[in-house]
Structures are given as C-alpha cells and as structure tokens.
Design a protein around this motif. Structure first.
Motif, short mmCIF file in Angstrom:
data_model
loop_
_atom_site.label_atom_id
_atom_site.label_comp_id
_atom_site.label_asym_id
_atom_site.label_seq_id
_atom_site.Cartn_x
_atom_site.Cartn_y
_atom_site.Cartn_z
N LEU A 50 -11.98 0.56 18.16
CA LEU A 50 -11.93 2.00 17.86
C LEU A 50 -13.29 2.65 18.09
O LEU A 50 -14.32 2.09 17.71
N GLU A 73 -6.17 7.27 5.74
CA GLU A 73 -7.04 6.24 6.34
C GLU A 73 -7.25 5.09 5.36
O GLU A 73 -7.28 3.93 5.74
N ARG A 98 -2.96 5.68 15.37
CA ARG A 98 -4.38 5.58 14.99
C ARG A 98 -5.15 4.70 15.98
O ARG A 98 -6.35 4.84 16.16
N ASP A 116 -13.81 5.67 16.80
CA ASP A 116 -14.02 6.57 15.66
C ASP A 116 -13.45 5.96 14.37
O ASP A 116 -12.61 6.56 13.71
N PRO A 117 -13.90 4.73 14.03
CA PRO A 117 -13.32 4.15 12.82
C PRO A 117 -13.79 4.90 11.58
O PRO A 117 -14.93 5.38 11.55
N SER A 118 -12.91 5.00 10.61
CA SER A 118 -13.33 5.58 9.33
C SER A 118 -13.84 4.42 8.47
O SER A 118 -13.65 3.25 8.81
N THR A 122 0.83 -1.21 0.00
CA THR A 122 0.00 0.00 0.00
C THR A 122 0.87 1.26 0.00
O THR A 122 0.45 2.32 0.44
N HIS A 163 -8.28 7.08 20.67
CA HIS A 163 -9.21 6.65 19.62
C HIS A 163 -10.06 5.46 20.04
O HIS A 163 -10.94 5.05 19.30
N ILE A 183 -11.09 1.82 7.42
CA ILE A 183 -10.54 1.06 8.55
C ILE A 183 -11.59 0.09 9.08
O ILE A 183 -11.30 -1.07 9.37
N ARG A 234 -5.19 4.19 3.07
CA ARG A 234 -3.93 3.44 2.98
C ARG A 234 -3.80 2.50 4.18
O ARG A 234 -3.41 1.35 4.06
N MET A 235 -4.15 3.02 5.34
CA MET A 235 -4.07 2.22 6.56
C MET A 235 -5.05 1.05 6.51
O MET A 235 -4.71 -0.10 6.82
N ALA A 247 -6.29 -0.32 3.85
CA ALA A 247 -5.85 -1.29 2.85
C ALA A 247 -4.76 -2.18 3.41
O ALA A 247 -4.76 -3.40 3.22
N ALA A 248 -3.82 -1.58 4.16
CA ALA A 248 -2.72 -2.37 4.73
C ALA A 248 -3.26 -3.42 5.71
O ALA A 248 -2.84 -4.58 5.69
N LEU A 249 -4.22 -3.00 6.54
CA LEU A 249 -4.78 -3.95 7.51
C LEU A 249 -5.55 -5.07 6.81
O LEU A 249 -5.45 -6.24 7.17
N LYS A 302 -8.62 -5.03 17.06
CA LYS A 302 -8.07 -3.67 17.09
C LYS A 302 -9.09 -2.70 16.48
O LYS A 302 -9.41 -1.67 17.06
N VAL A 303 -9.57 -3.06 15.30
CA VAL A 303 -10.50 -2.16 14.59
C VAL A 303 -11.80 -1.99 15.38
O VAL A 303 -12.30 -0.88 15.53
N PHE A 304 -12.31 -3.11 15.91
CA PHE A 304 -13.58 -3.00 16.63
C PHE A 304 -13.42 -2.42 18.03
O PHE A 304 -14.39 -2.32 18.77
#
Lengths: 382, 477
Positions: free
Chosen positions: B220, B402, A222, B222-224, A204, A227, B227, B404-405, B407-409, B216-218
C-alpha cells in the motif's frame, strides 16, 4: 549391514510404522469425511470486483453486445465500455477480471460469453507479449478458485492443454497426482482460508452492521490498484524496484522478470495453449476473434523495444492468427502512448484526457479491422 | 533446492536409502555429494565459492596447528579470515558500497552518471562464511583441534540441512558427530519426521498465509496506522514461522541422518526484555556475535558505558550481516540501542525488572513484543522514505473503518500463528514434547501422541497450505 539391522528392535520398527500410518491414514480419512459446501464463493480479483459468472451472463444476455472485450486489468485500465460504444458505434461490453490470464480468458469466452446466449460479432482479447501461449500462468491461488467456479478443469480443452504439462512434469507430476488422490484437499483449501478470514471479520464486527461479503469488498477496494505504491509492480513491474526499473539508464528495455518464465517460441499446437481452442470455439459460433497486444510501460523516450525472441514470436503469432481468420492489432509501436500516460506497471492512468487519448488511439487501430464486419444497421460512430 | 518441494522429498528419501548402508567415511562423502547437489541445484557456480572456502579454511587451520611460531600461526589465521571476509565483501556488500559511493560522487558532481555493478548474491553465503570464520577463530585460540580430514571438514561446511539458512554451527559440536558412524535410530527418525513436518507446517501454512497479509499491507502506498501495524504484526508472525520452520526442517532432516543440530529459537515472543529476545531468537547467530564480536570487543568488562558501546557495535554488525541495505543497518543499531538502554531503564522503572508478578510479566512481554515489532517495521520496509512516512502516521487520524479492517487483518494473522505462538509453548510447558534421548519416547503412549501430532501436521499442510508459496526470508542473507 545385517548385523546393524539386527540391532533395530522390533518394537521401535512397529512404533515408527504406526506413527507413519497414523500420519497418512488419519488425514486421508478426515479429508474424505468432511463435507464441502457447494456454494463456496471465494473469488476476488485484485481489482476488488468479485467476478460473478451468473451475473456476467445475465448482463450479456440482457445487453446483447456486438463487441465483447475480454482481459484483465490491462483492459480495465484502458477501456471504458460506454465510451468505446460511443466512439465506435459498436455496442461494446467487457468481460474482465484483474489478474486473469489466458486460461481464464478461454473460460470467459466459453463459459460466460457463449453460454450466455449473446452472440457478439467480435470478441477482442487484450494481452501482453506472450500471454496467449502461456496457459499455466496465473492458474493457482485465487485464480484456481475462479477456474473451479467456471468448471475449468473439467473442460476437454483444459485436459488437452494440461495433459502435456502434467506429462512434462513426469515423476514429480505423478507424485503430486498421487498425493491429491490420497489427500483430496483441493476444494478444502479455499474453504479453510475463507473460514479463517470469516472468523477474523466476525471478531471485528462490533459496532457495525455485519455483512460478510460487503466487508470483503471493502477490504478489496482498500487494496485496489489506486492504493498501491507506485514503485510496486501492480500487474507488474519487477517487485522491489521502481516503476521505471524495467528501463535501463540507456533507455533500452530489459525484459522484466515477470515474463522471464514465459514461452520463448510461438507454438500453435492445441496441446501448448488455449489459443487454438479459442479460435475453434469462435469459428463454431460464427464469431471473429480480435487479439490486441497492449503496449507495456515504455522508457523515458516513450519506446518499448522488444527483445529479439519476442520480435520473432510476435511475427509468428500475427501470421498464424491472420491465417486462421483472426484479427490482430498491436499498440506497442504507438509513440503517442507516452510514459506519463501510465499509472503503475503497465496500467494506463484513469485521467480523463489520458483515457480519451488512449481510446482514440485504440479505435484508430481496431476500427479499420472491425469495419468490414459491421452490420448495416446500428448506431453511427461519433 | 528448497525443503518444501517434492524434489527435496525424493532427494532425502534416496539419500536415506543409501546412507545407512555405508561406513563412516563414505557416509560423510555421500553427505558432501548430496550437499553439493542440493546447493548447486539451480546455480552450480555457487559450488566454486563453497569449495574455495572449504579448502582455504581446512588448509589454514592445519597450518595454524602445525605452526612453530606465533607469527606463522597468525599469518594462517589472517589468511583464512581474509578469504572469508573477501568472499562475503565481494558477493554481499560490494554492490551496496559501490552504489552509495557513486551516489555520493554523483551528488557532488564528480561523476556524471551513476554506474552500478550488480553481483548475484549466492544463497546462504553469510551462514557458511560465519561458520568457517568461527572454526578458524576456535582453532587459532586453541578451543578446537584442526580437522585433519578434508572429507570431515567439507561435511562440516556443506552439510545441506543447515547450509543455506543455518543454524550456524560450531566445529566443536559438529566435527565429533562426523567422526562417528551414524547408525539407524528409529526413535530419532520418528522425532526427526515430526520435526520435519512441523517445520513444513510452519512454513507453508503459517508463514505463507501471514505473508499474504504482510505483502498486501506493505504494497500500500497510503497505509493508515492500524492497517500498517496489522501488516507489521503479520510480518512478525511470518518471519518467525518462516525461519523457525526452516530451522525445524533442517533439524528434522539432520536427525533423520543421525546428526543433531542446535536449537535456534526458544519462544522469542515470550521474552521479557530485548536482551532476552536475542537469547531466544536466532540463537546460533546471537551466540556467534556474542563469542566472536561482543566479548573480543571487551563485553561487559570495562564498565557500563563501554558495554553499551560494545552492544551497539555488535548489533550494528548484526544488522549489516542481515543485508546490505540501510534499513538493516538502522534495524541492527535500533536493537543495539534497545539492549544497551534497557538495563538503565529497568533501574528506574521497577516493573521492567524480572522480579515482579504476573502483571509485570505480561507487561514486559507486551512491551518487548511491541518494541520487536517496531524493529520488524524497519526490517521489512526497504524504502527509507516509506519508513519515515510509516513512523509519522497518526493513530488518531485513522477512521473507524480502517481500525476495523486493520483489526481483522491482524486477527487473521494471529489465528494462523496460534499453533506456533500458543500451542507449542503450552505443549512444551506441559512436557508433552520429548526429545529422542528422552526414555519416555519408547512408550506406546508417546508413540500414539506422536502419531496424532504427525497426523495433525499432515492434515494441516494438506488442507490449509498456502497455494502462493514464497522463498524462505533468510535465504537472502
């Protein structure tokens, strides 16, 4: 049974043994054959600030603090070292990393503070409840990587503490040791994981200037505390419950799940924890240790009563620390540390007014303990 | 006890060392003892429940078969079903209903303060009660004979590899196997060992690694958009590898003991429609609901409207089966609506039918995957407020960083999932995975390939397993 065995064909048996042999010998050979780079830097704490022992030592060497504070995000969310220096008149510096526990605090003391050559007068350690005598708490995963970086497992104190836990694990522990001897992959696992992440980051990279460690820091930031969901225990209320879930409707505090597995009885023996080893190190180097117990998230009435076993534990801990020349303070009874001062879990909010109130309260407790140790010359407290 | 532990390895090896020396009846008895140790390892009181279920259903089935009148037969049947539903109702749903009931009363001022009774949920309760219910129904309908041996029947209910998270077996498939002595089958052991290791690889390498990203994502607040969806994708990989891994470990363990369990997964993410997904995902549960809910409701017999209604009811209940929580109810209903609507949509959009070429296949697989992942969002997100927030996210509001991040995840999760999502279907397509009954299994070429596969799994587990382990997701159901 014999007639049953005679029906097994020799060919099938050889084939089964061949498959089993390939399954053991192949991976064992591969694990030894692969060269591991010796510069794996895989440590990233939950707060997103990579811990770099060399840089930390350099900072200590340069600043020569009189007071070093060791801890995790409990410390980070509570203390600003500059503000503390200003209010106390002591030159204070933090050596901390989010998520760490007593094993790493011991290593911070031994491998960072003492090896840096800085000779602080006092080292304070911020802890929760039974942290100090729970040596294997948070020693796996990313913590294991940091422990490796600080050569933790090769320290004699480490062997003393964990010899007992290996023994206690008995047969199971020996099997694990045996597996590690056949498949020595402890060093490989962080590298493999890191490579996977690296591939994803590289895929990426388009449209931006790629900087691997910069991207990692960006990712960590992040996912840093500010957050996270407030209803999730970041360092940590029981997950899946609200931040107030550890307080029942009656206001009585229920022991949160996080500490259910911790020690219930205070054991000061050198095989039980790093605590006596920290005290020995401090004595040998003429440093006074100060242990500060933080107040965990209170209920709506701003109180955080301790369970019966914890009360007994703390009485013993305090007595033992004081008998061994260490200082002890506990902010838990302070009703001025109110529920609204907390961010998530047991963290204190970063609001300036809250930080100021907290710092004053902390200095109010620590100041009288540290006063007899203060050298004659030095900046006057504000 | 959990499969991915040293205790389990010791347990299984000790069991195997004894098992093949024994005659049939004693083999079953040993399985029961082992299963009770396995299930009661942490909470011995769970054994009371399984004991009650076993005795009641065994007795009621014999009662049904011996009944001289239909009314008497029905009485036994109702008793058996009621006991199972009562156990399920009390232990799984009581808290949920009580919580919602008190919330309603509190909101209209009829109850000053909410009271909540928490009852611990025994692991796997939904699995063994559903298996028992299917047995009672099959005996009542005359599709199965009642099992006269309490030992054989207790083996059927408690068989440890599938006790906690399935597959949900049928009496017609399992009881004949327990009625025979199992001899040592070295070919079966070879494939069983491979299945066990492959299942372990799926769990400790793929599922646990993907879980790190999803968790990790769940976590957050304030996820975009990008993400969040990388987290959903990671969860899609996690839940598949987790459950498929469990099933393969269960099937592998059973095969070592000479017992064959049914398949539970058939590359679900290659499905070309929501209906096809459910024929490939948790197949033992899907067929259970088809046979014991959907068909008795009328199935597709009374026109399209009734069929759609029956589908929605069936999936609603399937959602409830997964958990006593509103997000599962929404998830189940969503799937019911999808499966019911798809044929109507397909009539109007030709590319959704299964008759078009490669482009159509790719498109349908892609659309189905996206719809399934939308479902996973509902499944994973327990907070309805957060779910509403997530669904309202605007993809155009997220900055490039966001994306890019995210996509990486997402790519990282997919990299972990590659062996399961790509390599396995490819190997199966090439015919490279023979079953134990396949005559090729005895050839040296296949032995060498199996050896390589075992070595790959062991190396993967040793070098890439996630240090932060987690429970199997389906244990909670």
């Amino acid at each position: 049974m014999l007639s049953h065995l005679s029906r097994i064909s020799f060919r099938s048996l050889v084939q089964l043994l061949a498959v089993a042999a390939m399954g053991v010998a192949g991976p064992a050979w591969l694990c030894r054959k692969l060269d591991y780079p010796d510069n794996i830097v895989t440590q990233e704490g939950p707060v997103g600030r990579p811990f770099d022992p060399a840089a930390e030592m350099q900072k200590l060497k340069k600043s020569k603090p009189q007071w070093v504070l060791i801890g995790n995000s409990m410390l980070n969310s509570r203390i600003d070292q500059e503000e503390l220096s200003e209010i106390s008149g002591w030159k204070a510096r933090k050596v901390s990393q989010g998520g760490t526990q007593s094993a790493l605090w011991f290593l911070f003391l031994k491998k960072v503070v003492l090896e840096s050559g800085a000779r602080p007068i006092v080292v304070s350690i911020f802890f929760r409840d039974t942290d100090l005598t729970w040596p294997d708490f948070r020693t796996k995963g990313m913590h294991a990587e940091l422990i490796d970086l600080l050569e933790g497992t090769t320290q004699p104190e480490w062997k003393t503490v964990f010899a007992r836990s290996d023994e206690a694990r008995g047969f199971e522990g020996r099997i694990e040791q045996g597996l590690q001897a056949v498949f020595p992959t402890k060093d490989l696992r962080p590298l493999a994981r890191r490579q996977m992440q690296e591939r994803a980051l590289r895929l990426t990279r388009y449209g931006s200037e790629f900087n691997s460690s910069g991207r990692r820091v960006e990712l960590n930031l992040r996912f840093s505390l500010k957050h996270l969901r407030r209803d999730l225990g970041s360092d940590f209320a029981p997950s899946g419950q609200s931040a107030d879930a550890d307080v029942s409707s009656s206001g009585a505090v229920i022991d949160p799940g996080l500490y259910e597995d911790g020690p219930k009885i205070f054991d000061p023996s050198p095989q039980a924890s790093f605590l006596p080893h920290m005290l020995n190190l401090a004595k040998e180097n003429g440093i006074t240790l100060h242990f500060h117990r933080i107040k965990r998230r209170p209920g709506a009435d701003h109180q955080r009563p301790d369970s019966t076993y914890l009360q007994a534990y703390l009485v013993e801990l305090r007595k033992w620390l004081q008998a061994n020349g260490a200082l002890f303070s506990d902010e838990s009874p302070d009703l001025g540390i109110r529920l609204e001062m907390y961010a998530d879990g047991d963290h204190i909010s970063g609001e300036p007014a809250v930080a100021e109130r907290y710092l004053k309260g902390f200095w109010g407790l620590a100041g009288p303990l540290l006063a007899p140790l203060k050298p004659a010359s030095g900046p006057e407290p504000k | 006890m959990i499969f991915q532990s040293i205790e389990y390895v010791i347990f299984l090896v000790s069991l195997l060392a004894l098992y093949f020396w024994l005659p049939r009846r004693e083999q079953n008895l040993l399985i029961i003892i082992a299963s009770y140790i396995f299930y009661g390892w942490v909470h011995p009181w769970y054994l009371i429940l399984i004991g009650i279920t076993t005795i009641f259903d065994w007795g009621c089935a014999i009662g049904m078969e011996n009944s001289s009148t239909q009314a008497r037969k029905k009485a036994f049947f109702i008793t058996s079903i009621s006991v199972n539903l009562l156990i399920l109702g009390v232990f799984k749903y009581f808290g949920f209903f009580a919580e919602n009931f008190t919330a309603v009363l509190t909101s209209i001022g009829l109850m000053p303060s909410p009271w909540i009774v928490k009852i611990a949920l025994p692991a796997g309760i939904s699995f063994f009660t559903f298996q028992s219910i299917s047995y009672a129904v099959d005996v009542y309908k005359g599709r199965s004979r009642a099992c006269r041996s309490i030992i054989d029947y207790a083996t059927f209910v408690s068989f440890f590899p599938q006790l906690v998270a399935g597959p949900i077996e049928r009496a017609g498939h399992m009881l004949p196997q327990y009625a025979q002595r199992r001899g040592l089958n070295l070919e079966g052991m070879r494939t069983g060992l491979l299945l066990l290791l492959w299942g372990l690889f799926q769990k400790v390498v793929i599922a646990d690694s993907a879980a790190l990203i999803a968790d990790k994502v769940f976590s957050l607040g304030d996820p975009s958009f990008p993400i969040l969806w990388s987290g959903v994708l990671a969860f899609g990989v996690q839940i598949y590898a987790d459950f498929s891994g469990y099933t393969d470990m269960a099937r592998g363990s059973a095969r070592l003991l000479g017992i064959e369990l049914c398949k539970n997964f058939n590359h679900p993410y290659l499905a070309q429609s929501p209906g096809a997904f459910w024929r490939r995902w948790h197949m033992s549960l899907s067929t259970w609901f088809r046979d014991y809910v959907y068909i008795p409701l009328g199935g597709s017999r009374h026109g399209e409207g009734k069929m759609a209604r029956n589908l929605i009811i069936t999936f609603f209940l399937s959602g409830m089966w997964h958990g006593a929580s509103w997000n599962y109810v929404i998830w189940g209903t969503y799937h019911g609506v999808l499966v019911a609507l798809w044929p109507f949509l397909a009539k109007r959009v030709p590319v959704l039918t299964e008759k078009t070429g490669a482009f159509g296949i790719i498109l349908r697989v892609g659309v189905t995957c996206m719809l399934m992942h939308l479902g996973w969002l509902m499944f994973r997100e327990h907070s309805l407020a957060m779910l509403a927030h997530d669904l309202a996210l605007n993809p155009f509001a997220a900055p490039v960083s966001e994306w890019r991040m995210g996509a990486a995840l997402g790519i990282e999760a997919l990299l972990y999932g590659l062996p399961l999502l790509v390599l396995l279907p490819l190997l199966q397509r090439l015919g490279a995975l023979p079953q134990p009954e396949d005559p090729r299994i005895t050839s040296w070429k296949w032995t060498a390939l199996q050896g390589l596969a075992v070595a790959a799994c062991v190396y993967g587990i040793a070098s890439m397993r996630c240090d932060v382990g987690s429970d199997f997701i389906y244990f909670q159901f």
